[in-house]
Scaffold this motif. Structure first.
Motif, mmCIF file in Angstrom:
data_model
loop_
_atom_site.group_PDB
_atom_site.id
_atom_site.type_symbol
_atom_site.label_atom_id
_atom_site.label_comp_id
_atom_site.label_asym_id
_atom_site.label_seq_id
_atom_site.Cartn_x
_atom_site.Cartn_y
_atom_site.Cartn_z
ATOM 1 N N GLU A 111 -4.963 -37.201 64.609
ATOM 2 C CA GLU A 111 -6.131 -37.170 63.773
ATOM 3 C C GLU A 111 -7.149 -36.307 64.443
ATOM 4 O OE1 GLU A 111 -8.347 -40.924 63.525
ATOM 5 O OE2 GLU A 111 -9.340 -40.102 61.733
ATOM 6 N N ASN A 112 -7.293 -36.304 65.577
ATOM 7 C CA ASN A 112 -8.142 -35.183 66.321
ATOM 8 C C ASN A 112 -7.820 -33.844 65.891
ATOM 9 O OD1 ASN A 112 -8.278 -33.383 69.026
ATOM 10 N ND2 ASN A 112 -10.131 -34.691 68.910
ATOM 11 N N PHE A 113 -6.514 -33.516 65.854
ATOM 12 C CA PHE A 113 -6.308 -32.324 65.856
ATOM 13 C C PHE A 113 -6.470 -31.961 64.466
ATOM 14 C CE2 PHE A 113 -2.973 -29.216 64.893
ATOM 15 C CZ PHE A 113 -3.078 -28.215 65.769
ATOM 16 N N GLN A 119 -11.471 -29.513 75.727
ATOM 17 C CA GLN A 119 -12.684 -30.469 75.279
ATOM 18 C C GLN A 119 -12.242 -31.493 74.363
ATOM 19 O OE1 GLN A 119 -14.270 -27.048 73.010
ATOM 20 N NE2 GLN A 119 -15.721 -26.545 74.435
ATOM 21 N N ASP A 120 -10.942 -31.373 73.880
ATOM 22 C CA ASP A 120 -10.352 -32.508 73.052
ATOM 23 C C ASP A 120 -9.730 -33.478 74.032
ATOM 24 O OD1 ASP A 120 -10.836 -31.937 70.529
ATOM 25 O OD2 ASP A 120 -9.193 -30.303 70.125
ATOM 26 N N ARG A 121 -9.229 -32.957 75.043
ATOM 27 C CA ARG A 121 -8.621 -33.849 75.978
ATOM 28 C C ARG A 121 -9.564 -34.742 76.501
ATOM 29 N NH1 ARG A 121 -7.188 -31.248 80.560
ATOM 30 N NH2 ARG A 121 -5.724 -29.975 79.696
ATOM 31 N N PHE A 142 -14.276 -32.726 61.595
ATOM 32 C CA PHE A 142 -15.841 -33.299 61.485
ATOM 33 C C PHE A 142 -16.342 -33.561 63.057
ATOM 34 C CE2 PHE A 142 -14.905 -33.796 57.130
ATOM 35 C CZ PHE A 142 -15.914 -33.442 56.627
ATOM 36 N N HIS A 143 -15.138 -33.500 63.986
ATOM 37 C CA HIS A 143 -15.676 -33.539 65.452
ATOM 38 C C HIS A 143 -16.147 -32.298 66.000
ATOM 39 C CE1 HIS A 143 -11.673 -32.242 66.282
ATOM 40 N NE2 HIS A 143 -11.996 -31.760 67.398
ATOM 41 N N THR A 144 -15.466 -30.871 65.137
ATOM 42 C CA THR A 144 -15.702 -29.707 65.664
ATOM 43 C C THR A 144 -16.968 -29.304 66.015
ATOM 44 O OG1 THR A 144 -15.504 -29.012 63.532
ATOM 45 C CG2 THR A 144 -13.341 -29.271 64.766
ATOM 46 N N VAL A 191 -17.757 -31.720 69.299
ATOM 47 C CA VAL A 191 -16.833 -31.483 70.723
ATOM 48 C C VAL A 191 -16.710 -30.085 70.910
ATOM 49 C CG1 VAL A 191 -14.795 -31.815 71.777
ATOM 50 C CG2 VAL A 191 -15.837 -33.804 70.531
ATOM 51 N N HIS A 192 -16.601 -29.349 70.093
ATOM 52 C CA HIS A 192 -16.573 -28.035 70.099
ATOM 53 C C HIS A 192 -17.616 -27.118 69.715
ATOM 54 C CE1 HIS A 192 -12.216 -29.067 70.795
ATOM 55 N NE2 HIS A 192 -12.312 -29.527 69.419
ATOM 56 N N ALA A 193 -18.911 -27.518 69.859
ATOM 57 C CA ALA A 193 -19.963 -26.826 69.472
ATOM 58 C C ALA A 193 -20.227 -25.400 69.782
ATOM 59 C CB ALA A 193 -21.220 -27.597 69.909
HETATM 60 FE FE LIG Z 1 -10.877 -30.560 68.566
#
Ligand SMILES: [Fe+2]
Ligand code: FES
Length: 333
Positions: free
Chosen positions: A148-150, A278-280, A154-156, A159-161
């Motif tokens: 799901e994260n991958f 960042q995702d980890r 909407f998290h980008t 988490v990856h601003a």
């Molecule tokens: Fe990500």
């Protein structure tokens, strides 16, 4: 999902050479090696004699030699040599070999006694010539959370601003979520160029993009240009190993162009390493928090922008394709 019914990737093909490789799939420790004919073989990573890990041994003439007393085992689990005796080794396998194969640049094993009927899940096909390279990683999280994260846009922004998108520079996008024969896919259209660094460096004008999940554990992101040519395809195969750890084998493919492949690879590899770190971090925080609340487990609360997560959850629970109506949605990404 019944993991026994599927192929799981356990190593990159080029990682498996003439030394044994240890891996773990769904809690089963295995040793991989190449048999005489070059084909991959998988055996339990435990010598039946005194339980030494075979992965600490050597490959000799396409067989694995235990590091302790040197017993040798063929790809089918038969013991072929007991050093120091002249007893004929018994013809019955002493180890249960696992079905294994090689496809799409990966070595796959199945935990069931039989070979799964379906072949290993392949990346999206393209007619273009592609430059590809691999990134592998291991993360403390579930397959569902990683998939799901991958695939979740909407998290980008958080988490990856700045790397992929900015929260303050969102665009309206039409999305379509539809079932696939073995998964689910979201198609995003009318997406202009993204505001993040990766997009500015590597993309022309974007046409459509897709995020898809296919059983048992392939998550793919695909960016196409306006003429339907491929800009970028990231195929991430996810294998639960055990103890809550997940192995990731990500193939990054870009259309061949004027940039030399080696240069593109070195820049993209560094960018993806940052994104992955960042995702980890957030995924491991999420699984640590789930453990903190083990005593009062909860069902995740889905929002309207959770395009794929709920379907991924159902696919993994049921282990087979799910039926639902295709739906359209406007989002701000
Ligand atoms: Fe990500
Ligand atoms: S433990 Fe493997 S040969 Fe003795």
């Amino acid at each position: 999902m019944n993991p026994l019914a599927h192929w799981w990737p356990v190593a990159l093909s080029h990682e498996l050479r003439n030394t044994p490789l240890a891996c773990q799939v769904h809690g089963t420790p295995l040793v991989l090696f190449r048999a005489d004919d070059g084909r991959p073989a998988a055996l339990p990573d435990r010598c039946p004699h005194r339980f030494a890990p075979l992965s600490a041994g050597k490959v000799r003439d396409g067989q694995i030699e235990c590091p302790y007393h040197g017993w040798r085992f063929a790809a089918d689990g038969r013991c072929t040599r007991v050093p120091g005796t002249n007893l004929a080794p018994c013809s019955k396998p002493l180890l249960d070999s696992l079905p294994s194969c090689e496809a799409h640049g990966l070595v796959w094993v199945s935990l069931g006694a039989e070979r799964p009927l379906a072949p290993p899940v392949a990346p999206a096909e393209h007619r273009q010539k592609l430059d590809t390279f691999w990134i592998t990683d291991q993360v403390q999280c579930s397959l569902q959370d990683a998939a799901e994260n991958f695939l979740d846009g909407f998290h980008t922004h958080f988490v990856h601003a700045g790397w992929i998108r900015h929260d303050k520079q969102r665009q309206k996008i039409n999305t379509r979520v539809r079932p696939l024969a073995d998964g689910v896919e979201a198609v995003y259209s009318e997406e202009g160029k993204q505001s993040g660094l990766i997009s500015r460096l590597f993309e022309g004008e974007r046409g459509a993009s897709m995020g898809r999940f296919r059983l048992p554990g392939l998550a793919e992101i695909e960016y196409r240009d306006r003429r339907d040519g491929l800009n970028l395809l990231v195929s991430a195969w996810l294998t639960p190993c055990g103890d809550g750890q997940l192995r990731l084998f990500a193939r990054i493919a870009t259309a061949q162009g004027w940039l030399p492949a080696a240069l593109k690879r070195s820049v993209l590899r560094q960018l993806f390493r940052v994104i992955l770190r960042q995702d980890r971090q957030i995924l491991e925080q999420v699984s640590a928090n789930q453990r903190r609340f083990q005593a009062s487990p909860a069902t995740p609360l889905d929002g309207p922008q959770d395009l794929l997560g709920p379907s991924i959850r159902r696919l993994l629970e049921q282990g087979q394709p799910i039926a639902f109506e295709e739906r359209q949605l406007e989002i701000w990404l």
